[in-house]
Design an enzyme around this catalytic site. Structure first.
Site, PDB file in Angstrom:
ATOM      1  N   ASP A   1     -11.015  13.632   7.563  1.00 40.60           N
ATOM      2  CA  ASP A   1     -11.284  12.337   8.370  1.00 40.60           C
ATOM      3  C   ASP A   1     -11.473  12.708   9.884  1.00 40.60           C
ATOM      4  O   ASP A   1     -12.156  11.925  10.540  1.00 40.60           O
ATOM      5  CB  ASP A   1     -10.707  11.111   8.041  1.00 40.60           C
ATOM      6  CG  ASP A   1     -10.953  10.057   7.248  1.00 40.60           C
ATOM      7  OD1 ASP A   1     -12.401  10.007   7.144  1.00 40.60           O
ATOM      8  OD2 ASP A   1     -10.338   9.303   6.617  1.00 40.60           O
TER       9      ASP A   1
ATOM     10  N   GLN B   1      -7.615   5.611   3.286  1.00 39.74           N
ATOM     11  CA  GLN B   1      -8.754   4.717   3.617  1.00 39.74           C
ATOM     12  C   GLN B   1      -8.162   3.710   4.484  1.00 39.74           C
ATOM     13  O   GLN B   1      -7.038   3.011   4.424  1.00 39.74           O
ATOM     14  CB  GLN B   1      -9.356   3.919   2.328  1.00 39.74           C
ATOM     15  CG  GLN B   1     -10.381   2.915   2.315  1.00 39.74           C
ATOM     16  CD  GLN B   1     -11.807   3.655   2.950  1.00 39.74           C
ATOM     17  OE1 GLN B   1     -11.956   4.994   2.655  1.00 39.74           O
ATOM     18  NE2 GLN B   1     -12.587   3.120   3.458  1.00 39.74           N
TER      19      GLN B   1
ATOM     20  N   LYS C   1     -16.591   7.431  -3.044  1.00 40.30           N
ATOM     21  CA  LYS C   1     -16.377   8.790  -2.424  1.00 40.30           C
ATOM     22  C   LYS C   1     -15.645   9.662  -3.854  1.00 40.30           C
ATOM     23  O   LYS C   1     -16.032  10.733  -3.733  1.00 40.30           O
ATOM     24  CB  LYS C   1     -15.052   8.699  -1.532  1.00 40.30           C
ATOM     25  CG  LYS C   1     -15.672   8.159  -0.079  1.00 40.30           C
ATOM     26  CD  LYS C   1     -14.532   7.659   0.913  1.00 40.30           C
ATOM     27  CE  LYS C   1     -15.120   7.192   2.249  1.00 40.30           C
ATOM     28  NZ  LYS C   1     -13.953   6.570   3.255  1.00 40.30           N
TER      29      LYS C   1
HETATM   30  N1  GUN Z   1     -12.861   2.850   6.823  1.00 39.63           N
HETATM   31  C1  GUN Z   1     -14.221   2.794   7.096  1.00 39.63           C
HETATM   32  N2  GUN Z   1     -14.632   4.052   7.582  1.00 39.63           N
HETATM   33  C2  GUN Z   1     -14.027   4.864   7.218  1.00 39.63           C
HETATM   34  C3  GUN Z   1     -13.645   6.471   7.192  1.00 39.63           C
HETATM   35  O1  GUN Z   1     -14.651   7.001   7.520  1.00 39.63           O
HETATM   36  N3  GUN Z   1     -12.524   7.103   6.812  1.00 39.63           N
HETATM   37  C4  GUN Z   1     -11.419   6.222   6.398  1.00 39.63           C
HETATM   38  N4  GUN Z   1     -10.343   7.043   5.892  1.00 39.63           N
HETATM   39  N5  GUN Z   1     -11.499   4.898   6.299  1.00 39.63           N
HETATM   40  C5  GUN Z   1     -12.547   4.342   6.799  1.00 39.63           C
END
Ligand code: GUN
Length: 299
Positions: A122, A99, A55
């Site tokens: 998100d 995350q 990311k």
């Molecule tokens: N963990 C797995 N997928 C995601 C996501 O799309 N966003 C976040 N913040 N954590 C995750």
């Protein structure tokens, strides 16, 4: 192998990121401000570390600022909430991503609901979840948004089509159901307590598998000409090698499907592209500029 069947998420996500870079540069030129994405990682979950690294890399590639915060596994909930509040008040930060999963001693819902809705790239804040389900403009969770962009490229209107989602998570299954409803599909969510999932999947014109069980969906479960979207990213050992596989048995399901996403190279790269798209959208909002239409990213 029939290449026409393969939904090339890697290629499509590259195109989207190019567009984000283009529109992002225009925004930076006009406002003199650079979109900033803060990514918070708690602990050492190996999969999370890989996702966060990717990311951050891709954020920098499109010309945005990335701000990384790594916290110890044992950090208190209070300390994490303090950090989120600091980021909420930081004018260099337009998007905040914490995350998941978080360690068990931390209340994830509390953390996610502390993120300012306008910085919630998100789309997990209750305000954005409510807006999504009410059909109002909102920030949409990245993975289902990526799946819906892929689907819209194939079949923008799913009137009369039956969609089955396997998995009821807040991250994928539930928001995906809302997006499929908005495309006029008739939607069913299957989960661990559902009886006879195989029979249900056999009725699906569109299948979204987001269950986290390696190759759970077998070839003969797929209805002739169904569209198969595989959200799974499972690391398994095969013939002495570590490999990535999805929630569907790709080789088997290729047969009956009209279109199918591979793993890797399907949904995964779309998730990151949509995170950057959401960061661009939140930046427009915070810089008081009119956003570009989402449809610009479907061409
Ligand atoms: N963990 C797995 N997928 C995601 C996501 O799309 N966003 C976040 N913040 N954590 C995750």
């Amino acid at each position: 192998m029939d290449n026409n069947k393969i939904i090339d998420g890697k290629f499509i996500s590259n195109q989207i990121r190019e567009k984000i870079k283009f529109f992002g540069n225009k925004l930076i030129e006009k406002t003199g401000k650079k979109p900033g994405l803060a990514v918070v990682l708690v602990g050492e979950n190996p999969a999370s570390r890989v996702y966060v690294k990717n990311k951050i890399e891709k954020t920098n590639e499109v010309g945005f600022n990335s701000i990384e915060h790594r916290l110890d596994e044992n950090v208190s909930e209070e300390k994490l909430l303090d950090l989120v509040n600091l980021l909420n008040n930081d004018s260099n930060v337009q998007g905040i991503l914490v995350q998941l999963p978080l360690p068990k001693h931390i209340d994830s819902d509390k953390v996610l609901d502390t993120i300012l809705p306008v910085k919630d790239v998100d789309g997990f804040h209750a305000e954005n979840v409510g807006k999504l389900w009410s059909g109002l403009n909102s920030l949409v969770p990245c993975t289902p948004l990526g799946c819906s962009i892929l689907l819209k490229k194939i079949s923008p209107d799913l009137s009369g089509k039956k969609a089955v989602i396997i998995g009821r998570s807040n991250i994928v299954g539930k928001p995906m159901a809302s997006l499929l409803l908005s495309m006029n599909a008739t939607v069913t969510i299957a989960h661990s307590r559902t009886k006879n999932i195989e029979q249900l999947v056999k009725s699906a014109d569109v299948l979204v598998a987001a269950v986290g069980i390696p190759e759970m969906v077998k070839g003969d479960w797929i209805k002739e000409n169904a569209i198969v979207i595989d959200v799974g990213i499972n690391r398994i050992e095969r013939e002495g090698k570590r490999v990535l596989v999805g929630d569907v048995d790709y080789e088997e399901c290729l047969n009956n499907a009209s279109k199918i996403t591979p793993v890797p190279g399907g949904v995964g790269p779309m998730t990151i592209a949509c995170l950057l798209l959401n960061t661009l959208l939140t930046s427009y909002l915070q810089f008081n500029e009119d956003p570009i239409e989402l449809s610009s990213f479907l061409e």
